[in-house]
Design a protein around this motif. Structure first.
Motif, PDB file in Angstrom:
ATOM      1  N   ASP A 192       0.715  -0.969  -0.205  1.00 32.51           N
ATOM      2  CA  ASP A 192      -0.242   0.146   0.278  1.00 32.51           C
ATOM      3  C   ASP A 192       0.726   1.124  -0.077  1.00 32.51           C
ATOM      4  N   LYS A 193       1.911   0.974   0.975  1.00 37.66           N
ATOM      5  CA  LYS A 193       2.859   2.589   1.195  1.00 37.66           C
ATOM      6  C   LYS A 193       3.327   2.345  -0.082  1.00 37.66           C
ATOM      7  N   GLY A 194       3.978   0.575  -0.957  1.00 41.52           N
ATOM      8  CA  GLY A 194       4.900   1.830  -2.325  1.00 41.52           C
ATOM      9  C   GLY A 194       4.092   2.461  -2.991  1.00 41.52           C
ATOM     10  N   PHE A 195       2.485   1.321  -3.288  1.00 37.47           N
ATOM     11  CA  PHE A 195       1.984   1.858  -4.280  1.00 37.47           C
ATOM     12  C   PHE A 195       1.078   3.799  -4.301  1.00 37.47           C
ATOM     13  N   ALA A 196       1.068   4.230  -2.989  1.00 38.67           N
ATOM     14  CA  ALA A 196       0.259   5.684  -2.654  1.00 38.67           C
ATOM     15  C   ALA A 196       1.493   6.471  -3.395  1.00 38.67           C
ATOM     16  N   LEU A 197       3.441   5.659  -2.367  1.00 34.51           N
ATOM     17  CA  LEU A 197       4.867   6.145  -3.302  1.00 34.51           C
ATOM     18  C   LEU A 197       5.035   6.980  -4.541  1.00 34.51           C
ATOM     19  N   THR A 198       4.558   5.578  -5.269  1.00 34.13           N
ATOM     20  CA  THR A 198       4.336   6.046  -6.912  1.00 34.13           C
ATOM     21  C   THR A 198       3.535   6.468  -7.257  1.00 34.13           C
ATOM     22  N   GLY A 199       2.725   6.231  -7.162  1.00 36.21           N
ATOM     23  CA  GLY A 199       1.467   6.253  -7.579  1.00 36.21           C
ATOM     24  C   GLY A 199       0.423   5.407  -8.868  1.00 36.21           C
ATOM     25  N   PHE A 200       2.022   4.260  -8.978  1.00 34.12           N
ATOM     26  CA  PHE A 200       1.340   3.325 -10.042  1.00 34.12           C
ATOM     27  C   PHE A 200       0.300   2.485  -9.546  1.00 34.12           C
ATOM     28  N   SER A 201      -0.411   2.132 -10.424  1.00 36.84           N
ATOM     29  CA  SER A 201      -1.176   0.233 -10.180  1.00 36.84           C
ATOM     30  C   SER A 201      -0.797  -1.051  -9.819  1.00 36.84           C
ATOM     31  N   SER A 202      -1.617  -1.550  -9.241  1.00 37.17           N
ATOM     32  CA  SER A 202      -1.262  -2.913  -8.848  1.00 37.17           C
ATOM     33  C   SER A 202      -1.805  -3.753 -10.077  1.00 37.17           C
ATOM     34  N   ARG A 203      -2.421  -3.233 -11.013  1.00 38.23           N
ATOM     35  CA  ARG A 203      -2.820  -3.754 -12.602  1.00 38.23           C
ATOM     36  C   ARG A 203      -2.073  -4.336 -13.472  1.00 38.23           C
ATOM     37  N   LYS A 204      -0.836  -3.312 -13.626  1.00 44.66           N
ATOM     38  CA  LYS A 204      -0.188  -3.713 -13.961  1.00 44.66           C
ATOM     39  C   LYS A 204       1.915  -3.764 -13.540  1.00 44.66           C
ATOM     40  N   PRO A 205       2.659  -4.475 -14.330  1.00 40.75           N
ATOM     41  CA  PRO A 205       3.239  -5.316 -13.112  1.00 40.75           C
ATOM     42  C   PRO A 205       4.776  -4.214 -13.234  1.00 40.75           C
ATOM     43  N   ASP A 258      16.822  12.910 -15.216  1.00 43.70           N
ATOM     44  CA  ASP A 258      16.849  13.221 -16.174  1.00 43.70           C
ATOM     45  C   ASP A 258      15.575  14.037 -16.184  1.00 43.70           C
ATOM     46  N   GLU A 259      15.555  15.388 -16.207  1.00 44.78           N
ATOM     47  CA  GLU A 259      14.231  16.290 -15.465  1.00 44.78           C
ATOM     48  C   GLU A 259      13.165  16.545 -16.774  1.00 44.78           C
ATOM     49  N   ARG A 260      13.739  15.518 -17.746  1.00 41.77           N
ATOM     50  CA  ARG A 260      12.767  15.583 -19.156  1.00 41.77           C
ATOM     51  C   ARG A 260      11.740  14.766 -19.132  1.00 41.77           C
ATOM     52  N   LEU A 261      12.333  14.057 -18.421  1.00 40.56           N
ATOM     53  CA  LEU A 261      10.636  12.424 -17.578  1.00 40.56           C
ATOM     54  C   LEU A 261      10.201  12.283 -16.992  1.00 40.56           C
ATOM     55  N   GLU A 262      10.114  14.124 -16.162  1.00 39.98           N
ATOM     56  CA  GLU A 262       9.703  13.816 -14.684  1.00 39.98           C
ATOM     57  C   GLU A 262       8.075  13.696 -14.910  1.00 39.98           C
ATOM     58  N   GLY A 263       7.029  13.078 -14.491  1.00 42.45           N
ATOM     59  CA  GLY A 263       6.031  13.571 -15.004  1.00 42.45           C
ATOM     60  C   GLY A 263       5.529  12.525 -15.782  1.00 42.45           C
ATOM     61  N   VAL A 264       6.401  11.603 -16.471  1.00 47.13           N
ATOM     62  CA  VAL A 264       5.733  10.471 -17.491  1.00 47.13           C
ATOM     63  C   VAL A 264       4.540   9.420 -17.313  1.00 47.13           C
ATOM     64  N   LYS A 265       3.932   8.930 -17.358  1.00 42.68           N
ATOM     65  CA  LYS A 265       3.113   8.238 -16.445  1.00 42.68           C
ATOM     66  C   LYS A 265       3.863   6.811 -16.300  1.00 42.68           C
ATOM     67  N   GLY A 266       4.137   6.051 -15.324  1.00 36.97           N
ATOM     68  CA  GLY A 266       3.952   4.607 -14.955  1.00 36.97           C
ATOM     69  C   GLY A 266       5.213   5.222 -15.244  1.00 36.97           C
ATOM     70  N   TYR A 267       6.190   6.034 -15.038  1.00 35.47           N
ATOM     71  CA  TYR A 267       7.792   6.164 -14.791  1.00 35.47           C
ATOM     72  C   TYR A 267       8.139   7.229 -13.918  1.00 35.47           C
ATOM     73  N   ILE A 268       8.538   6.373 -12.809  1.00 31.04           N
ATOM     74  CA  ILE A 268       9.064   7.578 -11.128  1.00 31.04           C
ATOM     75  C   ILE A 268      10.901   6.922 -11.806  1.00 31.04           C
ATOM     76  N   GLN A 269      11.557   8.193 -11.286  1.00 33.31           N
ATOM     77  CA  GLN A 269      13.064   8.305 -10.957  1.00 33.31           C
ATOM     78  C   GLN A 269      13.169   8.381  -9.453  1.00 33.31           C
ATOM     79  N   TYR A 270      14.237   7.977  -8.730  1.00 35.11           N
ATOM     80  CA  TYR A 270      14.227   8.858  -7.677  1.00 35.11           C
ATOM     81  C   TYR A 270      16.490   8.805  -8.141  1.00 35.11           C
ATOM     82  N   GLU A 271      16.861   9.593  -7.533  1.00 37.56           N
ATOM     83  CA  GLU A 271      18.389   9.204  -7.233  1.00 37.56           C
ATOM     84  C   GLU A 271      18.899   8.172  -6.883  1.00 37.56           C
TER      85      GLU A 271
END
Length: 356
Positions: A174-187, A228-241
């Motif tokens: 639950d916390k993992g999905f909350a952190l990422t905003g990802f869906s549980s329906r896609k790997p 890569d700041e250009r990829l911020e906000g891409v749906k289904g992708y989240i980056q952390y340093e």
């Protein structure tokens, strides 16, 4: 109060066992001091523990090739030995525990000089350069792979297995999905090149992002200053340093992990039963320890392996997709390996060998 000096640094792998030990040592009433480099990743990681006293010393880099910096580093290491000796004289520890990395060399030498018992820990199949230097001075040498015993003195060696952080088992989906905003329906695939990041892995993910996103949601741990700041906000992708407290929750939602083959990380994934694709650091950039680790895990059926030079293009994407299809085969093999966390054994060893 019992006092212990911990050391190790340069990468997260050279700090992780110490991070595992610290909460247990605090619970048992130890006064904990940490000797590391100034501004190193170990300082950042250790500072979250207010109860641990951090001491920065001068240190050099242990290179396996000729460089004029090697001469300068001899003086830096010499200075570091004197600084470590002053810390040890002040703290008067009962024991020193070293996880390796170049910063540990002055500490181990100073501890031997001060006649303080030294326990070292080697995670890779063959000892790294820092631990090889420390072998003659160590009281006890613990190691993760059983095959390592042929590389250490028999009377000093102890097969311990992988020391895995307790908090990794406490991840919440639950916390993992909350952190990422990802869906549980896609790997979900978690991609990491270690605390410093890996250019080849980062380039592969970003070059093939559209193709990968057709199948996966992607957590990308890309390394310090490598977002890569250009990829911020891409749906289904989240980056952390880099992540610390969030990692257990990110692991909890990950169906597959694409990673370098540092032993601490891959044994954590083994304990968590996480299917993995290993991209070992090539021998042109290392002493070949990650190649040995990856080959071992592949032989055991725990992981798929892609050579660094082959991690490019749609061919590599297909290998990643196939590893996801085969993920249960890896998990079945992992389940044959009993989950062992030898932290208690290591703590008992520290108690046994401490200087009274």
């Amino acid at each position: 109060m019992k006092s212990i000096v911990l050391t190790g640094g340069g990468t997260t792998g050279h700090v992780s066992v110490n991070l595992t030990l610290i909460p247990h040592l605090l619970e048992r009433g130890w006064d904990i001091h940490y000797i590391g480099s100034k501004g190193g990743i170990e300082e950042t990681l250790i500072k979250k523990y207010n109860e641990v006293h951090y001491h920065a010393i001068s240190t050099g880099k242990l290179r396996r090739y000729w460089s004029k910096e090697n001469v300068k580093d001899m003086f830096r290491v010499g200075k570091g030995i004197l600084q470590a000796k002053r810390v040890l004289n002040k703290v008067k520890p009962s024991i020193v525990f070293s996880k390796g990395g170049f910063v540990s060399v002055p500490v181990v030498l100073a501890a031997k000089w001060s006649r303080i018992p030294i326990i070292t820990h080697e995670s890779d199949m063959t000892p790294g350069l820092a631990n090889r230097i420390g072998l003659p001075f160590a009281t006890k040498i613990c190691y993760t792979f059983e095959d390592t015993k042929k590389h250490v003195p028999e009377e000093k060696g102890l097969f311990l297995g992988a020391v895995v952080r307790d908090e990794l088992f406490k991840g919440s989906r639950d916390k993992g999905f909350a952190l990422t905003g990802f869906s549980s329906r896609k790997p979900v695939i978690l991609v990491t090149g270690g605390s410093q990041g890996a250019k080849s892995i980062n380039d592969f993910v970003r070059d093939q992002l559209d193709e990968l996103l057709q199948t996966f949601q992607i957590i990308h741990l890309c390394g310090k200053d490598k977002k890569d700041e250009r990829l911020e906000g891409v749906k289904g992708y989240i980056q952390y340093e880099y992540v610390t407290d969030e990692l257990p929750h990110l692991y909890a939602i990950s169906d597959l992990v694409l990673t370098r083959a540092g032993s601490n990380t891959i044994f954590e994934l083994l304990a968590l039963r996480k299917p993995m694709i290993l991209v070992p650091l090539p021998d042109t950039q290392s002493r070949g320890d990650q190649i040995q680790n990856a080959d071992y895990f592949k032989r055991q059926g725990y992981a798929e392996v892609i050579k660094d030079e082959n991690l490019k293009g749609k061919g590599a994407v297909e290998l990643v997709k196939q590893a996801y299809v085969n993920r249960y085969q890896y998990v079945d093999e992992m389940r044959k390996q009993a989950v062992q966390n030898p932290t208690e054994k290591l703590l008992s060893l520290i108690e046994e060998y401490k200087k009274n």
